[in-house]
Design a protein around this motif. Sequence first.
Motif, PDB file in Angstrom:
ATOM      1  N   GLU A   1      -0.785   9.712   5.004  1.00 54.04           N
ATOM      2  CA  GLU A   1      -2.303   9.907   5.721  1.00 54.04           C
ATOM      3  C   GLU A   1      -3.118  11.304   4.678  1.00 54.04           C
ATOM      4  N   ASN A   2      -2.889  10.502   3.196  1.00 59.28           N
ATOM      5  CA  ASN A   2      -3.855  11.481   2.044  1.00 59.28           C
ATOM      6  C   ASN A   2      -4.955  10.018   1.797  1.00 59.28           C
ATOM      7  N   CYS A   3      -4.404   8.680   1.893  1.00 65.05           N
ATOM      8  CA  CYS A   3      -5.153   7.721   1.185  1.00 65.05           C
ATOM      9  C   CYS A   3      -5.749   6.577   2.145  1.00 65.05           C
ATOM     10  N   SER A   4      -6.657   6.420   1.847  1.00 65.54           N
ATOM     11  CA  SER A   4      -7.803   5.147   2.054  1.00 65.54           C
ATOM     12  C   SER A   4      -7.582   4.099   2.217  1.00 65.54           C
ATOM     13  N   VAL A   5      -7.497   2.870   2.722  1.00 66.73           N
ATOM     14  CA  VAL A   5      -7.357   1.704   1.949  1.00 66.73           C
ATOM     15  C   VAL A   5      -9.430   0.835   1.991  1.00 66.73           C
TER      16      VAL A   5
ATOM     17  N   GLY B   1      -5.102  -7.683   4.354  1.00 66.38           N
ATOM     18  CA  GLY B   1      -5.433  -6.501   3.717  1.00 66.38           C
ATOM     19  C   GLY B   1      -5.735  -5.347   4.968  1.00 66.38           C
ATOM     20  N   VAL B   2      -6.229  -5.906   5.504  1.00 64.12           N
ATOM     21  CA  VAL B   2      -7.029  -4.666   6.657  1.00 64.12           C
ATOM     22  C   VAL B   2      -5.418  -4.694   7.362  1.00 64.12           C
ATOM     23  N   LYS B   3      -4.932  -5.055   7.926  1.00 68.09           N
ATOM     24  CA  LYS B   3      -3.888  -5.038   8.487  1.00 68.09           C
ATOM     25  C   LYS B   3      -2.695  -4.343   8.236  1.00 68.09           C
ATOM     26  N   ALA B   4      -3.016  -4.811   7.111  1.00 66.94           N
ATOM     27  CA  ALA B   4      -1.121  -4.001   5.751  1.00 66.94           C
ATOM     28  C   ALA B   4      -1.886  -2.504   5.542  1.00 66.94           C
ATOM     29  N   GLY B   5      -3.238  -2.096   5.764  1.00 68.20           N
ATOM     30  CA  GLY B   5      -3.888  -0.812   5.668  1.00 68.20           C
ATOM     31  C   GLY B   5      -3.300   0.024   6.190  1.00 68.20           C
ATOM     32  N   VAL B   6      -3.745  -0.469   8.221  1.00 61.12           N
ATOM     33  CA  VAL B   6      -3.588   0.283   9.083  1.00 61.12           C
ATOM     34  C   VAL B   6      -1.989   0.650   9.479  1.00 61.12           C
ATOM     35  N   GLU B   7      -1.201  -0.992   8.876  1.00 58.72           N
ATOM     36  CA  GLU B   7       0.065  -0.783   9.691  1.00 58.72           C
ATOM     37  C   GLU B   7       0.800   0.425   8.577  1.00 58.72           C
ATOM     38  N   ALA B   8       0.501   1.222   7.443  1.00 59.94           N
ATOM     39  CA  ALA B   8       0.584   1.748   6.450  1.00 59.94           C
ATOM     40  C   ALA B   8       0.168   2.642   6.907  1.00 59.94           C
ATOM     41  N   GLY B   9      -0.428   2.817   7.817  1.00 62.01           N
ATOM     42  CA  GLY B   9      -0.888   4.398   8.333  1.00 62.01           C
ATOM     43  C   GLY B   9      -1.869   4.805   8.149  1.00 62.01           C
TER      44      GLY B   9
ATOM     45  N   TYR C   1       0.809  -1.435   0.051  1.00 67.81           N
ATOM     46  CA  TYR C   1      -0.100   0.168  -0.255  1.00 67.81           C
ATOM     47  C   TYR C   1       1.283   1.212  -0.031  1.00 67.81           C
ATOM     48  N   LEU C   2       2.144   0.984   0.937  1.00 67.35           N
ATOM     49  CA  LEU C   2       2.667   2.382   0.741  1.00 67.35           C
ATOM     50  C   LEU C   2       3.299   2.615  -0.203  1.00 67.35           C
ATOM     51  N   HIS C   3       3.387   1.242  -1.736  1.00 66.21           N
ATOM     52  CA  HIS C   3       4.110   1.325  -2.705  1.00 66.21           C
ATOM     53  C   HIS C   3       3.318   2.181  -3.610  1.00 66.21           C
ATOM     54  N   ALA C   4       2.160   1.621  -4.024  1.00 63.79           N
ATOM     55  CA  ALA C   4       0.596   2.801  -4.420  1.00 63.79           C
ATOM     56  C   ALA C   4       0.652   3.777  -4.363  1.00 63.79           C
ATOM     57  N   ALA C   5       0.672   4.604  -2.831  1.00 61.67           N
ATOM     58  CA  ALA C   5       0.328   5.784  -2.521  1.00 61.67           C
ATOM     59  C   ALA C   5       1.553   6.571  -2.977  1.00 61.67           C
ATOM     60  N   LYS C   6       3.209   5.682  -2.777  1.00 60.08           N
ATOM     61  CA  LYS C   6       4.445   6.518  -3.186  1.00 60.08           C
ATOM     62  C   LYS C   6       3.782   6.746  -5.098  1.00 60.08           C
ATOM     63  N   SER C   7       3.864   5.420  -5.634  1.00 54.89           N
ATOM     64  CA  SER C   7       3.856   5.828  -6.504  1.00 54.89           C
ATOM     65  C   SER C   7       2.755   6.503  -7.636  1.00 54.89           C
ATOM     66  N   MET C   8       1.527   7.410  -7.132  1.00 54.85           N
ATOM     67  CA  MET C   8       0.323   8.009  -6.930  1.00 54.85           C
ATOM     68  C   MET C   8       0.506   9.334  -7.012  1.00 54.85           C
ATOM     69  N   GLY C   9       1.218   9.626  -5.757  1.00 56.44           N
ATOM     70  CA  GLY C   9       2.113  10.787  -5.914  1.00 56.44           C
ATOM     71  C   GLY C   9       0.698  11.481  -4.561  1.00 56.44           C
ATOM     72  N   TYR C  10       0.900  10.477  -3.575  1.00 60.24           N
ATOM     73  CA  TYR C  10       0.140  10.376  -2.152  1.00 60.24           C
ATOM     74  C   TYR C  10       0.602  10.418  -0.901  1.00 60.24           C
ATOM     75  N   ARG C  11       1.048  11.141  -0.612  1.00 60.46           N
ATOM     76  CA  ARG C  11       1.602  10.542   1.222  1.00 60.46           C
ATOM     77  C   ARG C  11       0.491   9.161   1.957  1.00 60.46           C
TER      78      ARG C  11
ATOM     79  N   LYS D   1      -6.315   5.378   6.880  1.00 62.50           N
ATOM     80  CA  LYS D   1      -7.922   5.069   7.395  1.00 62.50           C
ATOM     81  C   LYS D   1      -7.753   3.597   6.556  1.00 62.50           C
ATOM     82  N   THR D   2      -8.636   2.500   6.861  1.00 61.46           N
ATOM     83  CA  THR D   2      -8.609   1.782   6.423  1.00 61.46           C
ATOM     84  C   THR D   2     -10.123   0.913   6.564  1.00 61.46           C
ATOM     85  N   TYR D   3     -10.782   0.935   5.514  1.00 59.86           N
ATOM     86  CA  TYR D   3     -12.536  -0.133   5.595  1.00 59.86           C
ATOM     87  C   TYR D   3     -11.973  -1.119   5.706  1.00 59.86           C
ATOM     88  N   PHE D   4     -12.996  -1.828   6.237  1.00 56.29           N
ATOM     89  CA  PHE D   4     -13.063  -3.362   6.231  1.00 56.29           C
ATOM     90  C   PHE D   4     -14.299  -4.183   5.947  1.00 56.29           C
TER      91      PHE D   4
END
Length: 209
Positions: free
Chosen positions: A157-161, A168-176, A145-155, A178-181
């Motif tokens: 904290e400005n992304c939601s999973v 996947g939920v665990k990955a989203g939360v640990e990426a910092g 998820y961090l790779h995807a955010a960086k590739s798209m030019g977002y920090r 907002k994660t929707y299950f």
Amino acid sequence: MSKCLLFDNDGTLVDSEHLSSIGLAMMFENYGIKLDADELVIRFRGWKLTSILSLLEEENNIKLKSHFVAAYRDIVTKLFTRELKPVEGIVDALEALDGEKAVVSSGPLQKIKHALNICGLSKYFINNLFSSYEVGIWKPDPGIYLHAAKSMGYRPENCSVIDDGLVGVKAGVEAGMKTYFFNRFNEESNTVGVVPFQAMKELPKLIGN
């Protein structure tokens, strides 16, 4: 409000997990082993395929043949072509949600593209497709998820999973992020900070549109 929305694919955008599990059960029948597709869905959503197969080999005391994965992928492709549908309510949710969108999946890139095309969802993501097979990172590692955010030019904290699997939920939360299950099976998540929901029609309001 998040500027970037990162969607899991299987089970979140496309209703593919049961079809994939049927394909797996069909393959194991060749080894005289009966697997329950519904149980496979619950156990292995979001897992890396090689991890699934290694565990099933161990549990059933078998060694899969070298062509197993290719044959399995072929069966799943045919099942998708005949039967795959979008997750109920996802089209309306995607239409209602502002922000740039991407798919972040543990599946191969070709499988992602095939599924999105069949379900008419490709237009919402264009080329914003991130596969663990391309990146070399699998959930629950937050790096995908961090790779995807960086590739798209977002920090982060400005992304939601948005993900339907516990890994996947665990990955989203640990990426910092907002994660929707998307908790269709009413599972308990021990990951702090997750926002659960059970129908896609709820998602736009939850995210803030």
